[in-house]
Scaffold this active site. Sequence first.
Site, PDB file in Angstrom:
ATOM      1  N   ASP A   1       2.847   8.080  -0.994  1.00 54.81           N
ATOM      2  CA  ASP A   1       2.231   7.122  -0.087  1.00 54.81           C
ATOM      3  C   ASP A   1       1.486   7.881   1.010  1.00 54.81           C
ATOM      4  O   ASP A   1       1.995   8.087   2.100  1.00 54.81           O
ATOM      5  CB  ASP A   1       3.324   6.228   0.505  1.00 54.81           C
ATOM      6  CG  ASP A   1       2.751   4.963   1.090  1.00 54.81           C
ATOM      7  OD1 ASP A   1       1.555   4.688   0.820  1.00 54.81           O
ATOM      8  OD2 ASP A   1       3.471   4.271   1.804  1.00 54.81           O
TER       9      ASP A   1
ATOM     10  N   CYS B   1       0.307 -30.962  11.696  1.00 58.51           N
ATOM     11  CA  CYS B   1      -0.108 -29.593  11.986  1.00 58.51           C
ATOM     12  C   CYS B   1       0.350 -29.249  13.403  1.00 58.51           C
ATOM     13  O   CYS B   1       0.029 -29.974  14.344  1.00 58.51           O
ATOM     14  CB  CYS B   1      -1.622 -29.472  11.876  1.00 58.51           C
ATOM     15  SG  CYS B   1      -2.241 -27.887  12.475  1.00 58.51           S
TER      16      CYS B   1
ATOM     17  N   TYR C   1      -5.280  14.356  -8.378  1.00 56.53           N
ATOM     18  CA  TYR C   1      -4.781  13.584  -9.525  1.00 56.53           C
ATOM     19  C   TYR C   1      -5.814  12.734 -10.244  1.00 56.53           C
ATOM     20  O   TYR C   1      -5.476  12.053 -11.206  1.00 56.53           O
ATOM     21  CB  TYR C   1      -3.622  12.688  -9.099  1.00 56.53           C
ATOM     22  CG  TYR C   1      -3.913  11.735  -7.949  1.00 56.53           C
ATOM     23  CD1 TYR C   1      -4.924  10.800  -8.035  1.00 56.53           C
ATOM     24  CD2 TYR C   1      -3.156  11.777  -6.781  1.00 56.53           C
ATOM     25  CE1 TYR C   1      -5.184   9.935  -7.001  1.00 56.53           C
ATOM     26  CE2 TYR C   1      -3.404  10.907  -5.734  1.00 56.53           C
ATOM     27  CZ  TYR C   1      -4.417   9.988  -5.854  1.00 56.53           C
ATOM     28  OH  TYR C   1      -4.679   9.132  -4.822  1.00 56.53           O
TER      29      TYR C   1
ATOM     30  N   CYS D   1      -3.158 -28.624  15.668  1.00 54.31           N
ATOM     31  CA  CYS D   1      -4.130 -29.649  16.055  1.00 54.31           C
ATOM     32  C   CYS D   1      -3.560 -31.068  15.970  1.00 54.31           C
ATOM     33  O   CYS D   1      -4.224 -32.023  16.360  1.00 54.31           O
ATOM     34  CB  CYS D   1      -5.400 -29.541  15.202  1.00 54.31           C
ATOM     35  SG  CYS D   1      -5.173 -30.075  13.506  1.00 54.31           S
TER      36      CYS D   1
ATOM     37  N   GLU E   1       3.052  10.454 -12.962  1.00 52.12           N
ATOM     38  CA  GLU E   1       2.959  11.228 -11.709  1.00 52.12           C
ATOM     39  C   GLU E   1       3.634  10.451 -10.590  1.00 52.12           C
ATOM     40  O   GLU E   1       3.402   9.254 -10.446  1.00 52.12           O
ATOM     41  CB  GLU E   1       1.472  11.405 -11.312  1.00 52.12           C
ATOM     42  CG  GLU E   1       0.624  12.097 -12.347  1.00 52.12           C
ATOM     43  CD  GLU E   1      -0.879  11.899 -12.089  1.00 52.12           C
ATOM     44  OE1 GLU E   1      -1.241  11.304 -11.049  1.00 52.12           O
ATOM     45  OE2 GLU E   1      -1.666  12.329 -12.929  1.00 52.12           O
TER      46      GLU E   1
ATOM     47  N   CYS F   1      -9.419 -28.175  13.458  1.00 58.04           N
ATOM     48  CA  CYS F   1      -8.185 -27.449  13.761  1.00 58.04           C
ATOM     49  C   CYS F   1      -8.507 -26.044  14.267  1.00 58.04           C
ATOM     50  O   CYS F   1      -9.105 -25.235  13.551  1.00 58.04           O
ATOM     51  CB  CYS F   1      -7.313 -27.375  12.505  1.00 58.04           C
ATOM     52  SG  CYS F   1      -5.806 -26.436  12.764  1.00 58.04           S
TER      53      CYS F   1
ATOM     54  N   CYS G   1      -2.811 -28.771   6.557  1.00 57.87           N
ATOM     55  CA  CYS G   1      -3.361 -29.492   7.696  1.00 57.87           C
ATOM     56  C   CYS G   1      -4.678 -30.111   7.243  1.00 57.87           C
ATOM     57  O   CYS G   1      -5.502 -29.452   6.619  1.00 57.87           O
ATOM     58  CB  CYS G   1      -3.598 -28.511   8.835  1.00 57.87           C
ATOM     59  SG  CYS G   1      -4.777 -29.104  10.058  1.00 57.87           S
TER      60      CYS G   1
ATOM     61  N   LYS H   1       6.682   0.601  -9.304  1.00 59.58           N
ATOM     62  CA  LYS H   1       7.304   0.820  -7.996  1.00 59.58           C
ATOM     63  C   LYS H   1       8.818   0.841  -8.115  1.00 59.58           C
ATOM     64  O   LYS H   1       9.390   0.197  -8.984  1.00 59.58           O
ATOM     65  CB  LYS H   1       6.892  -0.309  -7.030  1.00 59.58           C
ATOM     66  CG  LYS H   1       5.401  -0.401  -6.762  1.00 59.58           C
ATOM     67  CD  LYS H   1       4.983   0.645  -5.749  1.00 59.58           C
ATOM     68  CE  LYS H   1       3.540   0.493  -5.325  1.00 59.58           C
ATOM     69  NZ  LYS H   1       3.301  -0.656  -4.478  1.00 59.58           N
TER      70      LYS H   1
ATOM     71  N   LYS I   1       4.214   8.634  -7.254  1.00 56.72           N
ATOM     72  CA  LYS I   1       3.205   7.982  -6.422  1.00 56.72           C
ATOM     73  C   LYS I   1       3.522   8.251  -4.948  1.00 56.72           C
ATOM     74  O   LYS I   1       4.495   7.732  -4.414  1.00 56.72           O
ATOM     75  CB  LYS I   1       3.190   6.477  -6.685  1.00 56.72           C
ATOM     76  CG  LYS I   1       2.120   5.754  -5.882  1.00 56.72           C
ATOM     77  CD  LYS I   1       1.985   4.320  -6.335  1.00 56.72           C
ATOM     78  CE  LYS I   1       0.814   3.615  -5.684  1.00 56.72           C
ATOM     79  NZ  LYS I   1       0.919   3.522  -4.236  1.00 56.72           N
TER      80      LYS I   1
HETATM   81  S1  IVH Z   1      -4.643   7.164  -9.368  1.00 60.44           S
HETATM   82  C1  IVH Z   1      -7.815   4.226 -10.640  1.00 60.44           C
HETATM   83  N1  IVH Z   1      -2.536   8.676  -8.960  1.00 60.44           N
HETATM   84  O1  IVH Z   1      -2.057   4.846  -4.989  1.00 60.44           O
HETATM   85  C2  IVH Z   1      -6.627   4.997 -10.254  1.00 60.44           C
HETATM   86  N2  IVH Z   1      -3.115   7.105  -7.268  1.00 60.44           N
HETATM   87  O2  IVH Z   1      -2.407   1.960  -5.518  1.00 60.44           O
HETATM   88  C3  IVH Z   1      -6.695   5.478  -8.869  1.00 60.44           C
HETATM   89  N3  IVH Z   1      -1.681   7.162  -5.303  1.00 60.44           N
HETATM   90  O3  IVH Z   1      -5.316   4.477  -3.799  1.00 60.44           O
HETATM   91  C4  IVH Z   1      -5.491   6.051  -8.300  1.00 60.44           C
HETATM   92  N4  IVH Z   1      -0.349   8.771  -6.007  1.00 60.44           N
HETATM   93  O4  IVH Z   1      -3.867   6.315  -2.771  1.00 60.44           O
HETATM   94  C5  IVH Z   1      -3.311   7.691  -8.462  1.00 60.44           C
HETATM   95  N5  IVH Z   1      -0.731  10.100  -8.749  1.00 60.44           N
HETATM   96  C6  IVH Z   1      -1.492   9.130  -8.251  1.00 60.44           C
HETATM   97  C7  IVH Z   1      -1.259   8.547  -6.980  1.00 60.44           C
HETATM   98  C8  IVH Z   1      -2.097   7.528  -6.527  1.00 60.44           C
HETATM   99  C9  IVH Z   1      -0.618   7.937  -5.017  1.00 60.44           C
HETATM  100  C10 IVH Z   1      -2.229   6.109  -4.423  1.00 60.44           C
HETATM  101  C11 IVH Z   1      -3.703   6.229  -4.157  1.00 60.44           C
HETATM  102  C12 IVH Z   1      -4.322   4.938  -4.630  1.00 60.44           C
HETATM  103  C13 IVH Z   1      -3.146   4.034  -4.646  1.00 60.44           C
HETATM  104  C14 IVH Z   1      -3.338   2.951  -5.669  1.00 60.44           C
END
Ligand code: IVH
Length: 687
Positions: free
Chosen positions: A125, A414, A232, A417, A121, A438, A432, A320, A123
Amino acid sequence: MKPVSDLTDAEAAAELAQLAENIAAADRAYHERDAPDLTDAEYDALRRRNAEIEARFPHLTRADSPSNRVGAAPGGGFAKVRHQVPMLSLGNAFAPDDFAEFCDRARRFLGLKDALAFVAEPKIDGLSISLTYDEGKFVRGATRGDGSEGEDVTANLRTMDAVPNRLHGEAPARIEIRGEVFMTKADFLALNAAQEAAGGKIFANPRNAAAGSLRQLDSRITASRRLSLFAYAMGQASTRVASTHWGYLERLKAWGFSVNPLSELLATEGDAAAFQAKIGAARAGLPYDIDGVVYKLDDLSLQERLGYVGREPRWAIAWKFPAERATTILQDIGIQVGRTGALTPVAQLQPVNVGGVLVTRATLHNEDEIARKDVRVGDTVVLQRAGDVIPQIVSVVLENRPEGTVPYVFPDMCPVCGSAAVRPPGEVVKRCTGGLICAAQVEERLVHFVSRAAFDIDGLGEKTVREFHAAGLLRGPADIFALPAHEADIAAREGWGELSARNLSRAIEARRRIPLARFIYALGIRRIGEANAKLLARHYGSFANWRAQMSAAVAIGSEARIDLSGIIGIGQAIAEELVEFFAEPRNMAVIDALEGALLEIEDAAPPAAAEGELAGKLIVFTGSLATMSRPEAKAMAERLGAKVSDSVSKRTDLVVVGEDAGSKAKRAADLGVRTLTEAEWRALAGL
Ligand code: IVH
């Protein structure tokens, strides 16, 4: 009922008062007694009427207005919601090797040889949210927060078209659905244009715009923003709704949610690289920002067996996209002194846009890194930024080096300090030696102390802590608890006022009681992050016991020391840090002062399956098991409430002896500790 436009001020005020009362009564009936006395349509009509009157008579909006109140805590802000199933994050992969290694790890854990099937899926943001449905009806929505506790944003989520008020078709008695709230690129640009025209806040990116729009105390503002949602993931569920993740996504669609249409079921992990390339190529043309692809094991029973390590599932990973790069000029190198005294060189840069974010600073890591790259002030440097990580300097463009530059000389003192900065042999970090003398270390410890996973005090964020430290109001963590006594002084400070000072006092009072794990983490001991703090809290149970054991562990070879370094995930190096911290009288003084200021350090919660036969038992695995890998056996024991250790001591309750077991089995026999065969262990674990 009179049209709103015909109401006089007096009539409007009277009706708003009546509406506030009626809506509050309906809320109580619904949320507290689970017995709604109005239909949805009647309730919505009341709220609509309230919103309409307030829109025409904004000056009559009441402090207890329903539009402010739903989901709002008594002291302002949002009410907190505890997640029944924690909301976790994901580990990252950046290259095919990382992904392959992730798959191998999962396979080893499961003791499998075959390729794994994944759902992929994009990802997005945005911000993750949890939506709870009881009998198919939307009852509560919350933000992720710190993963254990989020904010109640039910009223705001109700304003989103993408959040069904009722699930279509059959649904379990209770189901919690998770997904990402986001803003499309177009909606983000339109919002910023409108904000600019109205002189409002301009958002840095779609993520911030989505978060800012959802976290509004006035849900009318949320209603006016265009927010989208892709569902998701699964949270709590009263019954099993699918056996595969793909099947679950199908159910989500049937219930009325949007699922990202680019999601795909990949028959084997070998298909991931091609999917990654395909989405990477489509990325720029998508209507929303994405920063990678999430790969989730399709088989839910395998997901269950894999479980979690720390805050990350073993069954999913975020791969990523490659980091974004840019070049700019290095204007200066500054030195930052961290909580544990580490001196970190920081590049001051001519501001440059890297993948949509304005970057002015980047980490240079340490002395060796600067020397290796021969980074000099005045150089043109290549900068990269990946996801949320701090921007880094990749290399120097030597052709552009101006004349007269000199190699950088790392300081021996440092800068804050003046204490000597030393670098132990074999380490890369110079530190330090000033400790709590400090000011920088004191300040960073304070900042850490109030951070989200530590004391997390509303109104006492990083900026305020630095301000109070500079003003002499805070010299150590315990001083925080003396702040309520200075409420009047705080109220008189610029940017404060009586209300904020009172709220701060309240927030501080509320934190005089703190769970042990948070307390341990808050101390800011080197290498004791959230996960290790939890391990320690679980292992030692109470603060008094932990402290006594840490003092006893000073002696190498002592039972306490063996026990400490035997905790899975702790080990020698971390044990040494702990012992060192406890051997420093100034640290003990901080702890004593805190103990005096706090009401209670709460004992660690008993493990989940506390009533089971394995609950609270200290267990050691030795030799190889035929039916499950060692990591799976350990994870299972921990799920059943046992503590797993690497070494056998008098305190060990059980030793599971696999094939080719060596000295640990012998030591168990010598100490008279009960041993189990693999079959006996499986029976005990209920397999
Ligand atoms: S699954 C345990 N699916 O990515 C798995 N997360 O880095 C939980 N996110 O907090 C997340 N798209 O905000 C999942 N298709 C997707 C996603 C997704 C974006 C974000 C989500 C999560 C973060 C994790």
